[in-house]
Design a protein around this motif. Structure first.
Motif, PDB file in Angstrom:
ATOM      1  N   SER A 607       0.849  -1.198   0.000  1.00  0.00           N
ATOM      2  CA  SER A 607       0.000   0.000   0.000  1.00  0.00           C
ATOM      3  C   SER A 607       0.879   1.240   0.000  1.00  0.00           C
ATOM      4  O   SER A 607       2.011   1.226   0.498  1.00  0.00           O
ATOM      5  CB  SER A 607      -0.922   0.021   1.220  1.00  0.00           C
ATOM      6  N   TYR A 608       0.332   2.332  -0.526  1.00  0.00           N
ATOM      7  CA  TYR A 608       1.092   3.577  -0.647  1.00  0.00           C
ATOM      8  C   TYR A 608       0.998   4.473   0.584  1.00  0.00           C
ATOM      9  O   TYR A 608       1.858   5.323   0.802  1.00  0.00           O
ATOM     10  CB  TYR A 608       0.602   4.367  -1.859  1.00  0.00           C
ATOM     11  N   ILE A 609      -0.080   4.332   1.340  1.00  0.00           N
ATOM     12  CA  ILE A 609      -0.258   5.154   2.545  1.00  0.00           C
ATOM     13  C   ILE A 609      -0.539   4.205   3.696  1.00  0.00           C
ATOM     14  O   ILE A 609      -1.567   3.506   3.708  1.00  0.00           O
ATOM     15  CB  ILE A 609      -1.399   6.173   2.376  1.00  0.00           C
ATOM     16  N   VAL A 610       0.389   4.162   4.669  1.00  0.00           N
ATOM     17  CA  VAL A 610       0.307   3.225   5.778  1.00  0.00           C
ATOM     18  C   VAL A 610       0.346   4.011   7.084  1.00  0.00           C
ATOM     19  O   VAL A 610       1.250   4.833   7.297  1.00  0.00           O
ATOM     20  CB  VAL A 610       1.468   2.207   5.739  1.00  0.00           C
ATOM     21  N   VAL A 611      -0.647   3.747   7.931  1.00  0.00           N
ATOM     22  CA  VAL A 611      -0.679   4.382   9.246  1.00  0.00           C
ATOM     23  C   VAL A 611      -0.410   3.301  10.288  1.00  0.00           C
ATOM     24  O   VAL A 611      -1.033   2.234  10.260  1.00  0.00           O
ATOM     25  CB  VAL A 611      -2.029   5.072   9.512  1.00  0.00           C
ATOM     26  N   LYS A 612       0.533   3.594  11.215  1.00  0.00           N
ATOM     27  CA  LYS A 612       0.991   2.574  12.161  1.00  0.00           C
ATOM     28  C   LYS A 612       0.963   3.126  13.587  1.00  0.00           C
ATOM     29  O   LYS A 612       1.957   3.654  14.093  1.00  0.00           O
ATOM     30  CB  LYS A 612       2.409   2.130  11.795  1.00  0.00           C
ATOM     31  N   PRO A 613      -0.176   3.000  14.259  1.00  0.00           N
ATOM     32  CA  PRO A 613      -0.230   3.449  15.662  1.00  0.00           C
ATOM     33  C   PRO A 613       0.545   2.487  16.563  1.00  0.00           C
ATOM     34  O   PRO A 613       0.449   1.268  16.416  1.00  0.00           O
ATOM     35  CB  PRO A 613      -1.720   3.435  15.975  1.00  0.00           C
ATOM     36  N   HIS A 614       1.322   3.058  17.482  1.00  0.00           N
ATOM     37  CA  HIS A 614       2.079   2.241  18.427  1.00  0.00           C
ATOM     38  C   HIS A 614       1.354   2.058  19.757  1.00  0.00           C
ATOM     39  O   HIS A 614       1.915   1.473  20.693  1.00  0.00           O
ATOM     40  CB  HIS A 614       3.461   2.863  18.670  1.00  0.00           C
ATOM     41  N   GLY A 615       0.139   2.562  19.837  1.00  0.00           N
ATOM     42  CA  GLY A 615      -0.654   2.398  21.037  1.00  0.00           C
ATOM     43  C   GLY A 615      -2.131   2.375  20.689  1.00  0.00           C
ATOM     44  O   GLY A 615      -2.546   2.761  19.582  1.00  0.00           O
ATOM     45  N   ILE A 637      -2.447  -4.640  -6.855  1.00  0.00           N
ATOM     46  CA  ILE A 637      -2.506  -4.587  -5.394  1.00  0.00           C
ATOM     47  C   ILE A 637      -3.958  -4.487  -4.938  1.00  0.00           C
ATOM     48  O   ILE A 637      -4.848  -4.116  -5.711  1.00  0.00           O
ATOM     49  CB  ILE A 637      -1.686  -3.417  -4.820  1.00  0.00           C
ATOM     50  N   ASP A 638      -4.165  -4.830  -3.679  1.00  0.00           N
ATOM     51  CA  ASP A 638      -5.527  -4.827  -3.145  1.00  0.00           C
ATOM     52  C   ASP A 638      -6.073  -3.422  -3.011  1.00  0.00           C
ATOM     53  O   ASP A 638      -7.168  -3.118  -3.476  1.00  0.00           O
ATOM     54  CB  ASP A 638      -5.549  -5.525  -1.783  1.00  0.00           C
ATOM     55  N   ARG A 639      -5.297  -2.546  -2.349  1.00  0.00           N
ATOM     56  CA  ARG A 639      -5.745  -1.177  -2.103  1.00  0.00           C
ATOM     57  C   ARG A 639      -4.520  -0.296  -1.834  1.00  0.00           C
ATOM     58  O   ARG A 639      -3.424  -0.797  -1.593  1.00  0.00           O
ATOM     59  CB  ARG A 639      -6.755  -1.107  -0.968  1.00  0.00           C
ATOM     60  N   VAL A 640      -4.710   0.998  -1.858  1.00  0.00           N
ATOM     61  CA  VAL A 640      -3.560   1.904  -1.745  1.00  0.00           C
ATOM     62  C   VAL A 640      -3.288   2.328  -0.310  1.00  0.00           C
ATOM     63  O   VAL A 640      -2.271   2.964  -0.049  1.00  0.00           O
ATOM     64  CB  VAL A 640      -3.762   3.164  -2.617  1.00  0.00           C
ATOM     65  N   GLU A 641      -4.174   1.997   0.634  1.00  0.00           N
ATOM     66  CA  GLU A 641      -3.990   2.438   2.015  1.00  0.00           C
ATOM     67  C   GLU A 641      -4.280   1.274   2.950  1.00  0.00           C
ATOM     68  O   GLU A 641      -5.042   0.358   2.627  1.00  0.00           O
ATOM     69  CB  GLU A 641      -4.896   3.641   2.318  1.00  0.00           C
ATOM     70  N   ARG A 642      -3.644   1.324   4.129  1.00  0.00           N
ATOM     71  CA  ARG A 642      -3.922   0.298   5.129  1.00  0.00           C
ATOM     72  C   ARG A 642      -3.458   0.760   6.504  1.00  0.00           C
ATOM     73  O   ARG A 642      -2.652   1.687   6.624  1.00  0.00           O
ATOM     74  CB  ARG A 642      -3.263  -1.029   4.780  1.00  0.00           C
ATOM     75  N   ILE A 643      -3.976   0.100   7.511  1.00  0.00           N
ATOM     76  CA  ILE A 643      -3.513   0.282   8.886  1.00  0.00           C
ATOM     77  C   ILE A 643      -2.551  -0.854   9.197  1.00  0.00           C
ATOM     78  O   ILE A 643      -2.874  -2.022   9.005  1.00  0.00           O
ATOM     79  CB  ILE A 643      -4.689   0.236   9.883  1.00  0.00           C
ATOM     80  N   ASP A 644      -1.346  -0.507   9.654  1.00  0.00           N
ATOM     81  CA  ASP A 644      -0.419  -1.511  10.157  1.00  0.00           C
ATOM     82  C   ASP A 644      -0.710  -1.683  11.637  1.00  0.00           C
ATOM     83  O   ASP A 644      -0.398  -0.813  12.464  1.00  0.00           O
ATOM     84  CB  ASP A 644       1.023  -1.049   9.933  1.00  0.00           C
ATOM     85  N   ASN A 645      -1.364  -2.789  11.970  1.00  0.00           N
ATOM     86  CA  ASN A 645      -1.786  -3.003  13.360  1.00  0.00           C
ATOM     87  C   ASN A 645      -0.826  -3.901  14.124  1.00  0.00           C
ATOM     88  O   ASN A 645      -1.228  -4.642  15.019  1.00  0.00           O
ATOM     89  CB  ASN A 645      -3.205  -3.563  13.408  1.00  0.00           C
ATOM     90  N   SER A 646       0.469  -3.827  13.780  1.00  0.00           N
ATOM     91  CA  SER A 646       1.469  -4.626  14.494  1.00  0.00           C
ATOM     92  C   SER A 646       1.447  -4.346  15.987  1.00  0.00           C
ATOM     93  O   SER A 646       1.696  -5.241  16.807  1.00  0.00           O
ATOM     94  CB  SER A 646       2.867  -4.327  13.949  1.00  0.00           C
ATOM     95  N   PHE A 647       1.181  -3.089  16.359  1.00  0.00           N
ATOM     96  CA  PHE A 647       1.114  -2.714  17.775  1.00  0.00           C
ATOM     97  C   PHE A 647      -0.327  -2.524  18.235  1.00  0.00           C
ATOM     98  O   PHE A 647      -0.692  -2.926  19.334  1.00  0.00           O
ATOM     99  CB  PHE A 647       1.902  -1.421  18.015  1.00  0.00           C
ATOM    100  N   ALA A 648      -1.138  -1.871  17.416  1.00  0.00           N
ATOM    101  CA  ALA A 648      -2.524  -1.596  17.808  1.00  0.00           C
ATOM    102  C   ALA A 648      -3.315  -1.215  16.566  1.00  0.00           C
ATOM    103  O   ALA A 648      -2.749  -0.829  15.536  1.00  0.00           O
ATOM    104  CB  ALA A 648      -2.579  -0.470  18.842  1.00  0.00           C
ATOM    105  N   ASP A 649      -4.624  -1.328  16.684  1.00  0.00           N
ATOM    106  CA  ASP A 649      -5.508  -0.911  15.602  1.00  0.00           C
ATOM    107  C   ASP A 649      -6.121   0.432  15.966  1.00  0.00           C
ATOM    108  O   ASP A 649      -5.947   0.957  17.078  1.00  0.00           O
ATOM    109  CB  ASP A 649      -6.595  -1.960  15.383  1.00  0.00           C
TER     110      ASP A 649
END
Length: 762
Positions: A607-615, A637-649
């Motif tokens: 994805s081109y835009i990824v948001v990754k909250p650490h909490g 690709i599926d979509r251009v944006e996603r949330i990286d929920n490695s730490f939290a959603d």
């Protein structure tokens, strides 16, 4: 130059016909014996060769003749002393022009030559001319070099050899022949004419100052030789260098009329030293605000510690360096230093490590690595006595005591020793880093550091590093960052073009090639526009890393008109030591507009835009994604944006003020949009229509608002009768909260156009 003509200086001794009471038989100093009543000297009024002359009988081993008057010896002047002499009878003597060297206060100079070349008389009655040149400067042809301490001379001659000879001496002539030594009488003065020795050890500072003072609009010539200067030297005149200068590191050498790097290269034995001395003078002197490198390529053998070079902790007046190359020469001086130490991190202590072992060895500007440490965290300052390190950013999950690693990269220009630096700029400079060194390490604090039209070619680790907030208001414009990691897989690269911690950063019109990241940006108020950064490799379904990393939630940043090639934008809060949401703005105020996004041969989940909250508990609170081009080559690709929920959603129930529209997609399965305008067709009668906002709403968000419901054609009941009543909606329905329910007063069928949102607009 002729001091007799220009200044009326009296050089000539009187004629012998005026009396012998001013002619000494010793050294010519006051009180010495004269020839006035001497039995071995007499004035001859009518010699056939000389007219009036002195006849002298040699009675001493060295028969001296000195005028008791003072002939001035001036800096920059050269005097020729001439005398005609002939032997009359007795043993034939040897003749020298001679003089007594006088300094200030009538003190005789020691260690100087006081006799000219010897001339042996070979026959009786033959007229022979003897001569010698006296001067301050050590020039070829000067017989008696007396140095800048000389003030005057008692002029005359010496007879050596067997006693008993009789000679006759014509009147002694003294002439200013400085023009013989000066190359251009109207345009140049030579430091040697003012007593400079040029042997590399004698302090020639006074001679340099005297030459500069006497130049009066002319050029000062530094002749061949090596000149040691024992203190600061400022030239107010133009200077031409044939010789070289040696001066200690802490003394300033300022060329106010020739302030450019080529002039400093001419002055010093090393180009690297020349650059350092020019840099030192740039910070020291108010007569110039910029250093022109003149297109020179300077070989740099070790990091330049700017604080040590310029001797200043703070500087806030504009200074500028431009037009040249700094090329790194391989060597151990560029080796990365690695230190291990134990330390304790506490949220209550702020951005600090306490109880740090081995702290004396850990340098300011070192990269910090450890559990719970975000990207690009550096040592900003240290207190050895307190065993305390101040960090450039907070740590998201490092509470407690652990072992940390500190890596100190080596930079060509290292400003980290300064406490504060404002208004400094670099332009049209190539940093040829040769995979050996990094480019620039900024000061811990400062304003408006500017880098324009520069090349950073082959950095080993970093292009530009900010270990604190010396990047506040940083401008990086029209620069090229060319990685040395081109053949390496994207995920294996380690070099980073730049990082920032301060606010109001401008990155504009740069080209950045195959780094791990283009920029890690921790501050807010950033403008990132017109850049082309690409990070691809030859892997099929290869991994891609972030080009831009934003590490603050309320980033207040705009990315507009960039070419984002085989990388993505990552938005995290990894520099928050309390990463869970807690009454703050959360992820807010980011604009992404009019960019070209392109990637090739990537995995479908890229994805081109990824948001990754650490909490936990965070949400989007202001995001505009508009007018962008998204394209994939060699895959889908599926979509251009996603949330990286490695730490939290995210908390999808609090999404607010999100606009995602007017973008164009190619080879993307799900074109994202918000607000989402959707036409729903209900083919069978029902009093509850189920409408899905999935998957078009950004980040797989909930349907939280329905802005409009418009019937497209008639709404009919089971009896095929048109109905005109208005439905009401239930939002955030279904298992994933991505559906709405349209509720009617009775079962109906038909088409409606709905506008749905995954947020609540302001």
């Amino acid at each position: 130059m002729n001091k007799v003509i220009t200044d009326g200086v009296l050089l000539m001794p009187p004629q012998f016909s005026g009396g012998l009471d001013v002619w000494s038989r010793q050294d010519g100093t006051p009180g010495s014996d004269t020839y006035d009543v001497s039995p071995n000297a007499a004035f001859v009024p009518a010699d056939p060769d000389f007219g009036g002359c002195l006849e002298l009988v040699k009675t001493d081993a060295i028969q001296k003749l000195r005028w008791m008057g003072e002939t001035p010896i001036l800096p920059g002047c050269y005097l020729q002393v001439r005398a005609k002499i002939k032997a009359m009878s007795g043993p034939l003597p040897t003749v020298h022009i001679a003089a007594w060297a006088g300094g200030a206060g009538g003190v005789r100079l020691t260690g100087v030559v006081e006799q000219g070349p010897p001339i042996a008389l070979e026959s009786y009655g033959e007229v022979v001319e003897v001569s010698a040149i006296i001067g301050v400067g050590n020039r070829n042809g000067v017989d008696m070099v007396w140095g800048r301490e000389a003030r005057y001379a008692h002029i005359g001659l010496d007879l050596t050899g067997t006693t008993g000879s009789v000679v006759r001496v014509d009147d002694i002539i003294v002439e200013d022949i400085t023009n013989v030594f000066l190359r251009d009488m109207l345009a140049m003065v030579d430091v040697r004419d003012f007593g400079a020795v040029g042997d590399g050890t004698t302090d020639d500072l006074a001679a340099f100052e005297a030459a500069d003072s006497a130049a009066d609009g002319r050029t000062v010539l530094v002749s061949k030789g090596t000149y040691f200067l024992g203190d600061n030297m400022t030239f107010e005149s133009r200077v031409r260098f044939e010789g070289k200068v040696r001066i200690s590191d802490n003394h300033v050498f300022a060329l106010t009329k020739d302030f450019d790097l080529p002039s400093y290269v001419d002055a010093f034995e090393s180009e690297e030293l020349a650059f350092k001395k020019a840099l030192q003078a740039l910070f020291d002197n108010s007569d110039h605000e910029s250093l022109d490198m003149g297109g020179r390529r300077i070989t740099i053998t070790e990091p330049i510690d700017v604080r040590n070079v310029v001797g200043r902790d703070r500087y806030s007046t504009r200074r500028h360096i431009h037009s040249g190359q700094l090329e790194v020469q391989a060597g151990v001086a560029w080796d990365t230093e690695v230190f291990a130490a134990q330390g304790t991190y506490s949220v209550a202590s702020g951005a600090k490590l306490t109880g740090v072992t081995n702290i004396a060895s850990i340098p300011v500007g070192a990269l910090v690595e450890g559990n719970g440490v975000g990207r690009e965290v550096y040592v900003r300052a240290k207190n050895i006595a307190a065993q305390e390190i101040t960090l450039s950013q907070r740590l998201y999950d490092a509470e407690g005591t652990q072992n940390f690693t500190f890596r100190r990269f080596k930079y060509v220009l290292d400003f980290s020793g300064m406490e504060d630096l404002d208004r400094f700029s670099l332009e049209d400079i190539e940093f040829r880093l040769q995979e050996e060194a990094s480019g620039i390490l900024l000061a811990p604090t400062g304003l408006i550091f500017s880098v324009e039209n520069c090349f950073f070619t082959g950095p080993k680790d970093r292009g530009i590093t900010s270990p604190g907030e010396g990047c506040q208001g940083l401008h990086v414009d029209r620069c090229q960052f060319l990685s040395s990691e081109n053949p390496i897989r994207s995920q294996d690269r380690t070099s980073i073009a730049l990082n920032t911690n301060g606010n109001d950063v401008k990155l504009r019109n740069n080209r950045v090639v195959k780094f791990r990241h283009f920029a890690v940006i921790a501050g807010s108020g950033s403008i990132i526009t017109g850049n082309h950064f690409f990070q691809g490799d030859g892997e099929t379904n290869g991994l891609r890393l972030a080009g831009i990393v934003l590490t603050g939630t309320n980033c207040r940043a705009t990315l507009d008109g960039n070419y984002i090639d085989n990388c993505f934008i990552e938005w995290s809060n990894e520099h928050d030591d309390e990463p869970d949401f807690n009454s703050e703005y959360s992820f807010s105020q980011l604009n992404v507009s009019n960019n070209i996004f392109l990637a090739s041969h990537v995995a479908p989940w890229f994805s081109y835009i990824v948001v990754k909250p650490h909490g936990a508990g965070h949400f989007l609170n202001g995001l505009n994604v508009q007018g962008n081009f998204f394209r994939i080559i060699g895959g889908q690709i599926d979509r251009v944006e996603r949330i990286d929920n490695s730490f939290a959603d995210f908390n999808y129930s609090r999404m607010k003020n999100i606009t995602w529209r007017d973008n164009m997609y190619a080879a993307v399965d799900v074109p994202t949009i918000n607000p989402f305008v959707y036409t729903h067709t209900q083919q069978t009668e029902s009093d509850r229509w189920v409408v899905s906002g999935s998957p078009q709403l950004p980040f797989g968000g909930w349907v939280r608002k329905v802005e409009s419901v418009v019937a497209e054609g008639a709404i009919r009941n089971i009896a095929n009768v048109r109905r005109f009543d208005m439905p009401y909606v239930d939002v955030a329905q279904g298992v994933n909260n991505d559906e709405i329910h349209l509720n009617w007063s009775q079962p109906v069928r038909g088409d409606v156009v709905l506008t749905m949102r995954m947020d609540t607009p302001l």
